[in-house]
Motif scaffolding. Structure first.
Motif, PDB file in Angstrom:
ATOM      1  N   ALA A  80      -3.607  -7.175  -5.732  1.00  0.00           N
ATOM      2  CA  ALA A  80      -3.968  -6.137  -6.693  1.00  0.00           C
ATOM      3  C   ALA A  80      -5.466  -6.123  -6.956  1.00  0.00           C
ATOM      4  O   ALA A  80      -6.055  -5.061  -7.194  1.00  0.00           O
ATOM      5  CB  ALA A  80      -3.203  -6.345  -7.995  1.00  0.00           C
TER       6      ALA A  80
ATOM      7  N   ARG B 173       0.841  -1.208   0.000  1.00  0.00           N
ATOM      8  CA  ARG B 173       0.000   0.000   0.000  1.00  0.00           C
ATOM      9  C   ARG B 173       0.871   1.251   0.000  1.00  0.00           C
ATOM     10  O   ARG B 173       0.565   2.238  -0.684  1.00  0.00           O
ATOM     11  CB  ARG B 173      -0.929  -0.009   1.216  1.00  0.00           C
TER      12      ARG B 173
ATOM     13  N   ASP C 226       2.607   0.267  -8.763  1.00  0.00           N
ATOM     14  CA  ASP C 226       1.527  -0.703  -8.662  1.00  0.00           C
ATOM     15  C   ASP C 226       2.096  -2.121  -8.663  1.00  0.00           C
ATOM     16  O   ASP C 226       3.309  -2.333  -8.832  1.00  0.00           O
ATOM     17  CB  ASP C 226       0.495  -0.514  -9.777  1.00  0.00           C
TER      18      ASP C 226
ATOM     19  N   GLN D   9       2.179   1.798  -3.441  1.00  0.00           N
ATOM     20  CA  GLN D   9       1.158   2.330  -4.344  1.00  0.00           C
ATOM     21  C   GLN D   9       0.991   3.831  -4.169  1.00  0.00           C
ATOM     22  O   GLN D   9       0.748   4.558  -5.138  1.00  0.00           O
ATOM     23  CB  GLN D   9      -0.171   1.604  -4.112  1.00  0.00           C
TER      24      GLN D   9
END
Length: 227
Positions: free
Chosen positions: A149, A113, A121, A116
């Motif tokens: 994902a 996280r 990603d 991201q």
């Protein structure tokens, strides 16, 4: 703001520089009081002194590759490309080194996280890990990242306390009680409910006020004194 606020301002900046760029670039080694604890100590590496001196800053011509284990741990040799060390630190949580002359990291939902938020990603993470390791990724790790994902965090491990009662009717009464119910969490079964670990003492007081003595196995009672 003065010397009284050094820790909040200058100290925080020093910690960021040491635990961030200096560590990512292999210029500082970090250590904590125990496994997985935040870094509390550091040492400057020979690369740091080479960088600030007039001596030639040598870089190995044949850097080693990082290794990704089936458990999701990443081992990064100190001779790995600096860009790969930096990227691994962005993707995973730091661990105490599992092997000499290496850095160790653990892939977690929290680290993914965080990555991201930095614009990395899962697809990019998988591509980096495969390129930097030079080997096929462990199938379990690849499946886990791809599933993350799609669904994000699906399982969670947390410390908790379980309250068990004698009847389903009593549990329902406790959950509906405005004071006692505020300390109860997710119901686990007909007779059991989760209690946040930090709330069990408040729950004990609330149950006493309700008229119930709590049989608690979390604390050890002293042995009864001899006559």
């Amino acid at each position: 703001r003065g010397a009284a606020h050094w820790e909040q301002i200058d100290g925080a900046l020093v910690r960021f520089l040491v635990c961030g760029p200096l560590h990512w670039l292999g210029l500082a080694d970090l250590a904590g009081a125990e496994a997985n604890a935040p870094a509390s100590e550091f040492r400057l590496t020979p690369h740091f002194f080479s960088l600030i001196s007039a001596a030639e800053f040598s870089v190995l011509e044949n850097p080693q590759r990082l290794a990704l284990q089936a458990a999701g741990t990443i081992t990064v040799p100190v001779s790995a490309p600096r860009a790969d060390r930096y990227q691994a630190a962005r993707l995973a949580d730091w661990l105490l080194p599992l092997q000499p002359e290496s850095y160790s990291y653990q892939l977690t939902t929290a680290s993914l996280r965080r990555a991201q938020l930095q614009g990395i990603d899962v697809r990019q993470a998988l591509a980096f890990l495969q390129r930097a390791s030079g080997a096929a990724l462990p199938p379990a790790v690849q499946r886990a990242l791809q599933r993350f994902a799609q669904h994000r965090s699906e399982v969670r491990l947390q410390p908790t306390v379980v309250l068990r009662v004698s009847s389903e009717a009593l549990l329902q009464q406790l959950q509906q009680h405005p004071h006692v119910g505020s300390f109860l969490g997710e119901r686990l079964g007909p007779l059991t409910v989760m209690v946040p670990e930090r709330s069990w003492e408040k729950l004990r007081a609330a149950l006493l006020d309700y008229g119930l003595l709590l049989d608690c196995e979390l604390v050890e009672t002293d042995a009864a004194p001899d006559d």
